[in-house]
Structures are given as C-alpha cells and as structure tokens.
Design an enzyme around this catalytic site. Structure first.
Site, PDB file in Angstrom:
ATOM      1  N   ASP A  42       0.834  -1.206   0.000  1.00 58.95           N
ATOM      2  CA  ASP A  42       0.000   0.000   0.000  1.00 58.95           C
ATOM      3  C   ASP A  42       0.869   1.257   0.000  1.00 58.95           C
ATOM      4  O   ASP A  42       0.359   2.370  -0.089  1.00 58.95           O
ATOM      5  CB  ASP A  42      -0.990   0.000   1.158  1.00 58.95           C
ATOM      6  CG  ASP A  42      -0.343   0.067   2.530  1.00 58.95           C
ATOM      7  OD1 ASP A  42       0.893  -0.007   2.622  1.00 58.95           O
ATOM      8  OD2 ASP A  42      -1.089   0.182   3.529  1.00 58.95           O
ATOM      9  N   SER A  43       2.192   1.072   0.028  1.00 58.38           N
ATOM     10  CA  SER A  43       3.131   2.181  -0.188  1.00 58.38           C
ATOM     11  C   SER A  43       2.896   2.852  -1.526  1.00 58.38           C
ATOM     12  O   SER A  43       3.369   3.971  -1.756  1.00 58.38           O
ATOM     13  CB  SER A  43       4.579   1.670  -0.109  1.00 58.38           C
ATOM     14  OG  SER A  43       4.751   0.524  -0.924  1.00 58.38           O
ATOM     15  N   ASP A  81      -1.046  -6.367   0.002  1.00 56.35           N
ATOM     16  CA  ASP A  81      -1.072  -5.569   1.228  1.00 56.35           C
ATOM     17  C   ASP A  81      -2.502  -5.085   1.488  1.00 56.35           C
ATOM     18  O   ASP A  81      -3.057  -4.330   0.679  1.00 56.35           O
ATOM     19  CB  ASP A  81      -0.137  -4.368   1.063  1.00 56.35           C
ATOM     20  CG  ASP A  81       0.472  -3.912   2.363  1.00 56.35           C
ATOM     21  OD1 ASP A  81       0.071  -4.419   3.428  1.00 56.35           O
ATOM     22  OD2 ASP A  81       1.367  -3.040   2.324  1.00 56.35           O
ATOM     23  N   LYS A 110      -0.966  -9.381   3.554  1.00 54.01           N
ATOM     24  CA  LYS A 110      -0.257  -8.817   4.702  1.00 54.01           C
ATOM     25  C   LYS A 110      -1.172  -7.821   5.402  1.00 54.01           C
ATOM     26  O   LYS A 110      -1.891  -7.069   4.749  1.00 54.01           O
ATOM     27  CB  LYS A 110       1.029  -8.098   4.275  1.00 54.01           C
ATOM     28  CG  LYS A 110       1.811  -7.501   5.458  1.00 54.01           C
ATOM     29  CD  LYS A 110       3.103  -6.823   5.020  1.00 54.01           C
ATOM     30  CE  LYS A 110       2.856  -5.460   4.396  1.00 54.01           C
ATOM     31  NZ  LYS A 110       2.316  -4.477   5.382  1.00 54.01           N
ATOM     32  N   GLU A 112      -1.367  -5.145   9.164  1.00 53.74           N
ATOM     33  CA  GLU A 112      -0.602  -4.497  10.216  1.00 53.74           C
ATOM     34  C   GLU A 112      -1.258  -4.716  11.569  1.00 53.74           C
ATOM     35  O   GLU A 112      -2.479  -4.802  11.673  1.00 53.74           O
ATOM     36  CB  GLU A 112      -0.492  -2.995   9.927  1.00 53.74           C
ATOM     37  CG  GLU A 112       0.231  -2.675   8.627  1.00 53.74           C
ATOM     38  CD  GLU A 112       0.329  -1.182   8.369  1.00 53.74           C
ATOM     39  OE1 GLU A 112      -0.013  -0.380   9.275  1.00 53.74           O
ATOM     40  OE2 GLU A 112       0.749  -0.799   7.257  1.00 53.74           O
ATOM     41  N   GLU A 179       9.320  -3.480  11.028  1.00 50.85           N
ATOM     42  CA  GLU A 179       9.700  -2.195  10.438  1.00 50.85           C
ATOM     43  C   GLU A 179      10.153  -1.203  11.500  1.00 50.85           C
ATOM     44  O   GLU A 179       9.454  -0.972  12.498  1.00 50.85           O
ATOM     45  CB  GLU A 179       8.524  -1.595   9.650  1.00 50.85           C
ATOM     46  CG  GLU A 179       8.872  -0.244   9.023  1.00 50.85           C
ATOM     47  CD  GLU A 179       7.858   0.259   8.021  1.00 50.85           C
ATOM     48  OE1 GLU A 179       8.017   1.394   7.526  1.00 50.85           O
ATOM     49  OE2 GLU A 179       6.889  -0.473   7.728  1.00 50.85           O
TER      50      GLU A 179
END
Length: 262
Positions: A42-43, A81, A110, A112, A179
C-alpha cells in the site's frame, strides 16, 4: 516460490529477498533479477499516487495493482497488502477482502498490527488464506504513532512487540515484517519465533529484507528514511534523458534520418 518454500528459507538460514512492485513491467524486471517474493504494497499511495501517507489507498486500488503484478509474475510469491479499514473492523471484513486478494491473483495477504489482530489472522488462516503480519512502525497507524518513528526503544514497547510476534505466530501467520525497530530487538524476535522475519529498518539479523522498489532504484526522493539504500539513481538518469530529448527536439536533431520512414 510457495509459502512452504518461503518458510524453509529460515530453517536453511537462507536470506529471503522481498521488494515491492505495482505493475507488470517492474514485476518482470524484479523476476529477471532473480527475486522470488513481491509485495504489492500500500506504499503505492505515497510513491505512485503522491499522497502523504497510505491511509487513502482503497481496496479497488490494491486489487487493480495486484492483478497487474500477479498477471505478470511467473515464479514470484505475490503478497497483497491489505489497505486501511479493509480488515480492522472485524473478521467478516477481513475474510471477504483477503479472499478478494486471492481472487485477484495474490498467494497471500499482509496486515498491520499485533495481538489486536489475532482473531482476524486466525479466521483467515483457518480457511486457507496465508497471512503475513507487520509489527513495529505500522504506517496505517501513523497518526497514533505521531509520525514515522522508530518503535520498540523502551523496555515496555519492546516486550509488547515480542509478545505481539508470538501471538501472530500462534494465530497462524506464516511470516512477519518488522519495520523501524532496534536491531537488537529484531534479533530477539527473530530468534524467538519459528516463522521468518522480514526486516525494513530492523537491522541485519532478520531472516530477510524488504525495500520499496522506488526507494531501492532511487526514483523516489521526497523523503529517504535512514534504512533505505539506493542501489541506483534512476530519477537522475530519467531527468537527463528527458532534458536531452527536449533539447534535441528543439534543435531539430530528433527525429533524424534513422528515426524516419522512407
């Protein structure tokens, strides 16, 4: 690359190499370089869409780019993501949206967050959806964290992150991204779980590393975190090429005879 092969790398003490990609062209280049795991991150909200953070990235955005990458990938493990609010609200949202990623061609997703996401991870893994966790500096919580800052420096934070890693492993996560945490803490977590850890700003002792492709290639320089090492300077090369093209058109040098039909 399959999930079992990915996990076998840790047992064989063979480093895992992960990069982000968002389209077919770069996916082919990444695979030609011999890299076997691609994160459709999602960057893309920052490096492709030009936003200040990742929070505005939608499921439609992520599914579109996942289809591009998965359609071009021949060998790589493709991980999608999950964007902000696609899984946080509960198990039903998480299951539905994770399934959409697999339908778009991803082999895993993925998300978070630590212990708070255990129920979602269990729900997904119980029906065969592989899940990668993400701990430390979690960009979707940037406002709570007060910006992009190193996490886990204090003893209490470090203990929480270690507990989170063990909780995600117990819930069925097949790997963890760590991270922006101290290298010593990343080493401790890596040695405390049986699943691979993938570092980004977490020192050299993780089981693998991930970088954003645009950072790695020197294409994105609006801000460059300490943990980024540009292996090329393609923005500078692109600027030079475009300036030469502009100059040659203005001077009548392009197109020349060799670029013209007769």
């Amino acid at each position: 690359m399959t999930i079992p092969e990915f996990q076998q790398h840790k047992r064989n003490k063979k480093k895992l190499i992960v990069v982000t990609a968002y389209d077919a062209l770069f996916t082919r280049i990444v695979e030609q370089a011999g890299i076997e795991t691609i994160l459709v991150g999602d960057s893309l909200g920052v490096v492709v869409q030009g936003k200040a953070n990742t929070l505005s990235v939608t499921m439609d955005d992520m599914l579109y780019h996942t289809k591009l990458v998965a359609g071009a990938a021949q060998r790589a493990l493709v991980i999608g993501d999950m964007p902000f609010m696609s899984y946080q609200a509960g198990q039903e949202d998480a299951l539905r949206n994770a399934g959409r990623f697999l339908q778009a061609g991803a082999s895993a997703v993925k998300l978070e967050g630590g212990a708070v996401m255990v129920d979602q991870v269990k729900a997904m893994t119980s029906i065969g959806i592989p899940v990668m966790g993400h701990l430390g500096m979690i960009p979707q919580s940037v406002h709570v964290l007060g910006g992009y800052k190193v996490q886990g420096k204090g003893k209490d934070q470090a203990t929480t992150l270690l507990d989170d890693a063990k909780a995600l492993e117990a819930a069925g996560a097949f790997a963890l991204v760590l991270e922006a945490i101290p290298a010593q803490l990343a080493r401790t977590i890596t040695n405390s779980v049986s699943i691979p850890t993938i570092g980004i700003g977490a020192g050299p002792d993780c089981d693998g590393q991930v970088l954003v492709l645009y950072d790695l290639l020197g294409l994105f320089d609006d801000f460059v975190p300490k943990f980024v090492k540009p292996y090329a300077h393609l923005k500078a090369d692109a600027l030079e090429a475009l300036r030469r093209y502009k100059e040659e058109v203005e001077q009548g040098k392009f197109p020349g005879d060799s670029e013209s039909y007769h």
